[in-house]
Design a protein around this motif. Structure first.
Motif, short mmCIF file in Angstrom:
data_model
loop_
_atom_site.label_atom_id
_atom_site.label_comp_id
_atom_site.label_asym_id
_atom_site.label_seq_id
_atom_site.Cartn_x
_atom_site.Cartn_y
_atom_site.Cartn_z
N SER A 350 -25.90 55.23 -14.84
CA SER A 350 -25.46 53.96 -15.44
C SER A 350 -25.84 52.76 -14.56
O SER A 350 -26.05 51.66 -15.07
N LYS A 353 -29.24 51.84 -15.54
CA LYS A 353 -29.22 51.23 -16.88
C LYS A 353 -28.82 49.77 -16.76
O LYS A 353 -29.43 48.89 -17.36
N TYR A 358 -32.79 50.72 -17.42
CA TYR A 358 -33.39 52.06 -17.55
C TYR A 358 -32.83 52.80 -18.77
O TYR A 358 -31.63 52.73 -19.07
N LYS A 359 -33.69 53.54 -19.43
CA LYS A 359 -33.31 54.42 -20.54
C LYS A 359 -34.34 55.53 -20.56
O LYS A 359 -35.55 55.22 -20.48
#
Ligand SMILES: NC(=O)c1ccc[n+]([C@@H]2O[C@H](COP(=O)([O-])OP(=O)(O)OC[C@H]3O[C@@H](n4cnc5c(N)ncnc54)[C@H](O)[C@@H]3O)[C@@H](O)[C@H]2O)c1
Ligand SMILES: CC(C)CCC[C@@H](C)[C@H]1CC[C@H]2C3=C(CC[C@]12C)[C@@]1(C)CC[C@H](O)[C@@H](C(=O)O)[C@@H]1CC3
Length: 382
Positions: A350, A353, A358-359
């Motif tokens: 997380s 992210k 970020y994914k």
């Protein structure tokens, strides 16, 4: 974006000018005035990067993606494992600063993805390459005027062989790391993060992947298949419910490039570590079974108590140490592998992210399919 002057800057500027004004014709000279030289220079030099360890599994996937994104890439590695248009290879040991300096000329971004193989278990080699070598890499980067260093660390820097569920980056470094490799990855990460210095113009970040898999991986699938071919993949260590992270290589590459492109003086990521995962923790034994079955082998079926297997692995490891002057044997089931196979170890991404958007770009199922398809020579009966 600013250009930092360094001992190599003039040489770099000269190469840049030669590249954009190759022929000294009058039309070229007119065009020259249309270009805002400093801006173009900055954009050009920020797309020049080096991948240390670029001949390896992760390094090569990274190089291929960087080329696709328009980067000019220099690979620095102790061996050359392939040839690709657009890539300049520099063969050398990263402990050799002069060799590094040659490869880093005109480079503004360095990805450090080199390490001896974890299975070698060679303490002196890990210390020399991962600790002293990283120190040399940082020195060379400073001298060459490199602006950004992205280290490939490992999530195992916080793993001690006991359960980790949704582990965040603020977990303390392992006091008792699972092996020498991890011990030196801890020191390496500390060195790189400490070197982040906005005043001096060197920005650093560490990416911590976990259980990378994908086409051309030299360890996970080959070791698994080798164990299956010897008839030793019938057993599940523990009750089989432990969740772990396996991260498809493209997602790690995505995290590395994203971090490099987010690394600016005002960015929250400077000097920090980030977990990069598939964000899909999976039962360790389900993952192993999917790969094995996909390649035509039987899935493990019989459960064995974790403590029994761990105790046996410890005994075997001690025996291999005692007997090594007489017979050289390397047990497949090392205590480290047993802990990785029987405990929970999955991490939260997380922070990545939130700080860099970020994914994961490839889901686990798709990643497993692509991996299985890439190993026709390891199929049962091949
Ligand atoms: N594979 C994983 O599951 C995993 C997980 C987490 C972190 N990592 C980290 O990712 C990085 C890349 O791992 P990989 O799986 O691609 O390993 P790899 O063995 O395929 O690649 C490592 C590369 O480093 C090079 N190298 C080793 N010693 C060198 C030296 N002295 N000088 C120059 N080059 C040298 C090797 O020749 C090799 O090409 C490593 O830092 C590793 O610690 C890997
Ligand atoms: C014989 C079996 C029970 C299992 C065979 C598969 C193992 C060879 C792999 C399963 C998990 C893998 C793993 C690594 C190496 C290969 C396995 C043990 C690492 C230790 C490699 C180094 C990385 O930095 C670690 C990381 O933090 O990602 C890997 C952890 C998982």
């Amino acid at each position: 974006s600013s250009v930092r002057l360094s001992p190599n800057s003039l040489a770099t500027l000269f190469r840049f000018l030669k590249e954009i004004f190759p022929v000294s014709s009058s039309s070229n000279r007119r065009n020259a005035f249309r270009i805002s030289s400093l801006e173009s220079f900055s954009a050009w030099s920020s797309k020049r990067c080096a991948v240390i360890g670029g001949s390896g599994f992760l390094g090569r996937h990274l190089v291929e993606k960087l080329l696709g994104k328009g980067y000019t890439v220099s690979v620095f590695d102790i061996r050359q494992s392939y040839e690709l248009p657009g890539v300049t290879f520099h063969q050398g040991d990263l402990c050799d600063k002069q060799a590094l300096l040659t490869a880093l000329q005109g480079v503004s971004l360095v990805f450090h993805c080199a390490s001896p193989a974890p299975a070698s278990d060679d303490k002196a080699l890990f210390q020399r390459v991962n600790i002293q070598g990283t120190h040399t890499v940082l020195q060379a980067c400073t001298e060459a005027g490199v602006q950004k260093v992205v280290l490939t660390s490992s999530a195992s820097v916080v793993f001690e062989g006991t359960d980790i569920k949704d582990g965040r980056e603020d977990l303390p470094y392992a006091k008792k790391p699972i092996d020498y490799y991890t011990e030196t990855k801890i020191e390496q990460e500390k060195l790189v993060l400490k070197a982040c210095d906005k005043e001096k113009g060197l920005l650093t970040v560490a990416i911590r992947p976990h259980g990378i898999f994908g086409p051309r991986d030299p360890q996970l699938v080959p070791i698994l298949v080798d164990t299956a071919r010897r008839g030793n993949m019938k057993f599940i260590i523990g009750d089989g419910s432990n969740l772990v992270d396996f991260t498809f290589v493209d997602n790690v590459v995505h995290g590395l490039i994203l971090s490099a492109e987010s690394l600016r003086p005002e960015s929250p990521i400077c000097g920090k570590a980030y977990h990069i995962t598939n964000d899909e923790p999976v039962r360790f034994w389900d993952f192993m079974s999917d790969i094995l079955v996909g390649l035509g082998y039987a899935a493990p079926r019989y459960n064995l108590p974790y403590t029994l297997v761990y105790g046996l692995a410890l005994l075997l490891w001690l025996l291999s140490l005692l007997l090594c002057p007489l017979v050289a044997f390397k047990p497949t089931f090392t205590p480290m592998r047993v802990a990785l196979a029987g405990k929970h170890h999955f991490y939260s991404c997380s922070r990545a992210k939130q700080d860099m958007g970020y994914k994961p770009v490839v889901g686990l199922k798709d990643g497993i399919r692509r991996t299985v398809e890439s190993y026709p020579h390891l199929r049962h009966g091949a």
